[in-house]
Structures are given as C-alpha cells and as structure tokens.
Design a protein around this motif. Structure first.
Motif, mmCIF file in Angstrom:
data_model
loop_
_atom_site.group_PDB
_atom_site.id
_atom_site.type_symbol
_atom_site.label_atom_id
_atom_site.label_comp_id
_atom_site.label_asym_id
_atom_site.label_seq_id
_atom_site.Cartn_x
_atom_site.Cartn_y
_atom_site.Cartn_z
ATOM 1 N N LYS A 30 29.380 32.572 69.969
ATOM 2 C CA LYS A 30 29.847 32.962 71.303
ATOM 3 C C LYS A 30 31.195 33.667 71.213
ATOM 4 O O LYS A 30 31.475 34.578 71.980
ATOM 5 C CB LYS A 30 29.924 31.747 72.221
ATOM 6 N N CYS A 33 30.604 37.275 70.336
ATOM 7 C CA CYS A 33 30.172 38.003 71.547
ATOM 8 C C CYS A 33 31.353 38.297 72.454
ATOM 9 O O CYS A 33 31.506 39.409 72.959
ATOM 10 C CB CYS A 33 29.142 37.195 72.323
ATOM 11 N N LYS A 34 32.188 37.304 72.664
ATOM 12 C CA LYS A 34 33.354 37.458 73.540
ATOM 13 C C LYS A 34 34.285 38.557 73.012
ATOM 14 O O LYS A 34 34.767 39.400 73.777
ATOM 15 C CB LYS A 34 34.098 36.125 73.641
ATOM 16 N N ASN A 37 32.669 41.965 73.572
ATOM 17 C CA ASN A 37 32.687 42.314 74.996
ATOM 18 C C ASN A 37 34.071 42.709 75.488
ATOM 19 O O ASN A 37 34.200 43.540 76.379
ATOM 20 C CB ASN A 37 32.165 41.152 75.848
ATOM 21 N N THR A 51 27.974 45.559 74.488
ATOM 22 C CA THR A 51 27.495 44.191 74.599
ATOM 23 C C THR A 51 26.719 43.828 73.339
ATOM 24 O O THR A 51 26.385 44.701 72.541
ATOM 25 C CB THR A 51 26.590 44.010 75.836
ATOM 26 N N LEU A 52 26.427 42.556 73.209
ATOM 27 C CA LEU A 52 25.735 42.069 72.020
ATOM 28 C C LEU A 52 24.641 41.093 72.432
ATOM 29 O O LEU A 52 24.888 40.165 73.193
ATOM 30 C CB LEU A 52 26.722 41.358 71.095
ATOM 31 N N THR A 53 23.457 41.345 71.966
ATOM 32 C CA THR A 53 22.352 40.403 72.113
ATOM 33 C C THR A 53 21.924 40.017 70.713
ATOM 34 O O THR A 53 21.774 40.883 69.852
ATOM 35 C CB THR A 53 21.168 41.051 72.864
ATOM 36 N N GLY A 54 21.763 38.730 70.484
ATOM 37 C CA GLY A 54 21.408 38.305 69.141
ATOM 38 C C GLY A 54 20.474 37.119 69.116
ATOM 39 O O GLY A 54 20.348 36.380 70.090
ATOM 40 N N LYS A 84 19.680 40.415 78.247
ATOM 41 C CA LYS A 84 20.607 41.044 77.300
ATOM 42 C C LYS A 84 21.967 40.351 77.306
ATOM 43 O O LYS A 84 22.205 39.412 78.043
ATOM 44 C CB LYS A 84 20.754 42.540 77.573
ATOM 45 N N ASN A 85 22.868 40.829 76.456
ATOM 46 C CA ASN A 85 24.241 40.341 76.343
ATOM 47 C C ASN A 85 24.286 38.813 76.207
ATOM 48 O O ASN A 85 24.995 38.133 76.933
ATOM 49 C CB ASN A 85 25.087 40.802 77.535
ATOM 50 N N GLN A 86 23.511 38.292 75.257
ATOM 51 C CA GLN A 86 23.444 36.852 75.050
ATOM 52 C C GLN A 86 23.010 36.546 73.621
ATOM 53 O O GLN A 86 22.461 37.394 72.940
ATOM 54 C CB GLN A 86 22.447 36.224 76.025
ATOM 55 N N MET A 87 23.263 35.340 73.213
ATOM 56 C CA MET A 87 22.783 34.861 71.925
ATOM 57 C C MET A 87 21.696 33.840 72.201
ATOM 58 O O MET A 87 21.877 32.938 73.022
ATOM 59 C CB MET A 87 23.912 34.209 71.129
#
Length: 108
Positions: A30, A33-34, A37, A51-54, A84-87
């Motif tokens: 997280k 991601c932060k 972002n 953004t990042l999706t993983g 999207k934009n989540q792990m």
C-alpha cells in the motif's frame, strides 16, 4: 527485493521473504501505491497522474513459480476490472474456492 519489466505495462516485484506479519506486507504494498499516486510525474511540462493496480501472490513450498506468477496475474486483472488503482491479494483465490464449493454442493 527485485523488480523487472514483465510485458507491456506490467512489472514483476519479487520479495525474497517477509519476516513481518501479514499486515506489514500489506503496508509495504500500500505504501508503494501511495508513493506512486502522490508523485509529481512531469512530461513535456505536463503533470501526469499515475495509478497502480497490482496482484499479489505468495509462493508456497512445492508450488511452481509459474503458478505463483499466474495467480498474481489473475489478481492483477481482477483489480483492473473492478475499479483499478488497487492491490488485490486473494480475491481470485477466494472466487475459485467459492466456485469449487458451489460445484461440490451441486454434486451432492
């Protein structure tokens, strides 16, 4: 940790081991991601929001690396199709287990 490009817009991050608790693992991912972002990406004097999706998967003993990467890839695509934009950690594993339970119930 090791990171490499894994196709078009995908990257593979391998963490050798986690001595920490599961919440520490979640915190690390997280936090990545932060940071992405909140970073101010600049291209031709334009600010770009990234953004990042993983997808995250753990390699278990006697499990192939190919299977583990496939599980992480399945998690990634689940995340891409669900906001999207989540792990995503165990969503597809949960879905597969639930389908298997439902199939067993139907056979009984």
């Amino acid at each position: 940790a090791y990171i490499s490009r894994w196709g078009g817009e995908e990257f593979l991050l391998i963490q050798e081991s986690f001595e920490e608790t599961p919440s520490d693992k979640n915190f690390l991912i997280k936090n990545i991601c932060k940071e992405i972002n909140s970073y101010n990406f600049l291209y031709n004097s334009n600010h770009i929001k990234v953004t990042l999706t993983g997808g995250v998967a753990q390699l278990f003993p006697k499990e192939s690396i190919d299977l583990t990467i496939k599980k992480a890839d399945d998690e990634l695509y689940y995340g891409k199709t669900h906001g999207k934009n989540q792990m995503v950690f165990n969503q597809t594993s949960y879905i597969m287990a639930k389908k298997e339970q439902d199939n067993k119930k139907r056979r009984i």
